[in-house]
Design a protein around this motif. Structure first.
Motif, mmCIF file in Angstrom:
data_model
loop_
_atom_site.group_PDB
_atom_site.id
_atom_site.type_symbol
_atom_site.label_atom_id
_atom_site.label_comp_id
_atom_site.label_asym_id
_atom_site.label_seq_id
_atom_site.Cartn_x
_atom_site.Cartn_y
_atom_site.Cartn_z
ATOM 1 N N PHE A 64 37.979 53.314 32.891
ATOM 2 C CA PHE A 64 38.646 52.185 33.027
ATOM 3 C C PHE A 64 39.225 52.029 31.814
ATOM 4 N N LEU A 65 40.700 52.249 30.800
ATOM 5 C CA LEU A 65 41.046 51.564 29.867
ATOM 6 C C LEU A 65 41.395 50.255 30.034
ATOM 7 N N THR A 66 41.074 50.069 28.896
ATOM 8 C CA THR A 66 42.182 48.266 28.409
ATOM 9 C C THR A 66 43.004 48.507 27.100
ATOM 10 N N ALA A 67 43.748 47.557 27.223
ATOM 11 C CA ALA A 67 44.818 47.935 25.998
ATOM 12 C C ALA A 67 45.941 46.586 26.007
ATOM 13 N N PHE A 68 46.608 46.534 24.802
ATOM 14 C CA PHE A 68 47.665 45.746 24.992
ATOM 15 C C PHE A 68 48.914 46.535 25.104
ATOM 16 N N VAL A 69 49.890 46.105 26.710
ATOM 17 C CA VAL A 69 50.413 47.188 26.708
ATOM 18 C C VAL A 69 52.148 45.596 25.827
ATOM 19 N N ILE A 70 53.262 46.414 25.700
ATOM 20 C CA ILE A 70 54.719 45.598 25.452
ATOM 21 C C ILE A 70 55.779 45.968 26.527
ATOM 22 N N ARG A 71 55.433 44.503 27.439
ATOM 23 C CA ARG A 71 56.541 44.849 28.606
ATOM 24 C C ARG A 71 58.023 44.533 28.619
ATOM 25 N N ASP A 72 58.144 43.799 27.178
ATOM 26 C CA ASP A 72 59.134 42.976 26.746
ATOM 27 C C ASP A 72 59.073 42.894 25.901
ATOM 28 N N PRO A 73 59.687 43.418 24.404
ATOM 29 C CA PRO A 73 59.670 42.643 23.209
ATOM 30 C C PRO A 73 59.806 41.153 23.276
ATOM 31 N N GLU A 74 60.619 40.365 23.931
ATOM 32 C CA GLU A 74 60.454 38.911 24.525
ATOM 33 C C GLU A 74 60.091 38.425 24.359
ATOM 34 N N GLU A 75 58.508 39.048 24.708
ATOM 35 C CA GLU A 75 57.813 38.155 25.766
ATOM 36 C C GLU A 75 56.536 37.458 24.002
ATOM 37 N N LEU A 76 56.584 38.303 23.119
ATOM 38 C CA LEU A 76 56.007 38.058 22.372
ATOM 39 C C LEU A 76 56.748 37.167 21.646
ATOM 40 N N SER A 77 57.242 36.439 21.854
ATOM 41 C CA SER A 77 57.419 35.221 21.418
ATOM 42 C C SER A 77 58.023 33.949 22.234
#
Length: 281
Positions: free
Chosen positions: A190-203
């Protein structure tokens, strides 16, 4: 995109109504129990929020999402100052299950050994002097060469909570391989992370503003906060951790995206749950 992705046809653990009610009751008791140990605020070196409430929340996730049972042997990588361990003392069977917590920060381990182990003898803690730019820059063990100090097939369940968020990509691969080794067939990671699905979502407005300055490293699958210690918060391209799990031999069961994206969810970081295949699978 769907908030929860299921990757297998494994029979998922489903709590009956009575079991669900008991788990809810237990989590509330953990939050309210003033006799359970809580470290002094100044000693908590990782994470924010209410110590007991967050621990109880994760206990619920472990049971509901990954089928953690009271007789399971548990490895807690990056156990810190016992935030996962304390609620597990109320769930794991003292006569049938063991818990082992490891962390590179000696002060947290010493608090756990002094406060938890004398009361719960099946709970062990040890320092692993792994080098980490944020938590243990002078560590004697390089992360790429890390080996978990346990024999093959020793555990049923491994938690890595807020660990991948402070590791470089090559160490994610090392940890996945080592966890696979120490798990029994059918065991879960069971692992937690920050997964970047799309660079645009950061904005986008819903994204946690603390993470909007994540920048991708050139030719790397990882992201770091601009101007901060590179291990302060690490994100990974969608698919990288999945691939590391599969390369280690795991079957990825579930990937669930958290509220940091702006998604509706019952958890903040992203969850990835993988299983070591059973021998007869």
């Amino acid at each position: 995109m769907s908030q929860v992705l299921a990757f297998s046809n494994h029979d998922e653990p489903v709590l009956e109504a009575k079991g669900e009610q008991h788990l809810d009751w237990l989590c509330q008791q953990i939050i309210a129990n003033r006799f359970l140990p809580v470290p002094p605020e100044e000693a908590v070196f990782v994470g924010d929020g209410d110590y007991r409430a967050i621990g109880a929340e994760f206990l619920g996730h472990f049971v509901r999402r990954a089928g953690l049972m009271p007789d399971h042997d548990v490895l807690d990588i990056g156990c810190g100052i016992g935030r996962m361990a304390v609620p597990l003392t109320q769930y794991l069977d003292a006569d049938k299950a063991i818990y082992e917590g490891i962390d590179p920060v000696a002060n947290g381990i010493e608090w756990c050994k002094r406060t938890i182990s004398p009361v719960y003898s099946n709970f062990g803690f040890q320092v692993q002097d792994v080098k980490n730019a944020l938590y243990n820059p002078e560590g004697s063990i390089g992360g790429r060469g890390m080996r978990l100090p346990f024999q093959d097939g020793a555990f049923d369940f491994t938690a890595m909570i807020s660990v991948a968020t402070h590791l470089p990509p090559e160490e994610i691969e090392t940890y996945c391989a080592e966890v696979f080794r120490v798990l029994r067939p059918g065991g879960k990671l069971f692992l937690t992370a920050f997964v970047i699905r799309d660079p645009e979502e950061l904005s986008k407005p819903g994204c946690d503003p603390r993470l909007t300055s994540l920048e991708k490293l050139e030719n790397q699958p990882c992201w770091h906060l601009k101007g901060e210690n590179p291990m302060a918060a690490v994100g990974f391209d969608d698919g990288f951790i999945d691939g590391a799990m599969r390369a280690a031999g795991f079957s990825l069961m579930t990937k669930s995206f958290g509220t940091w994206h702006g998604d509706q969810s019952d958890h903040y970081q992203d969850f990835l749950i993988a299983e070591k295949p059973r021998r007869n699978a």
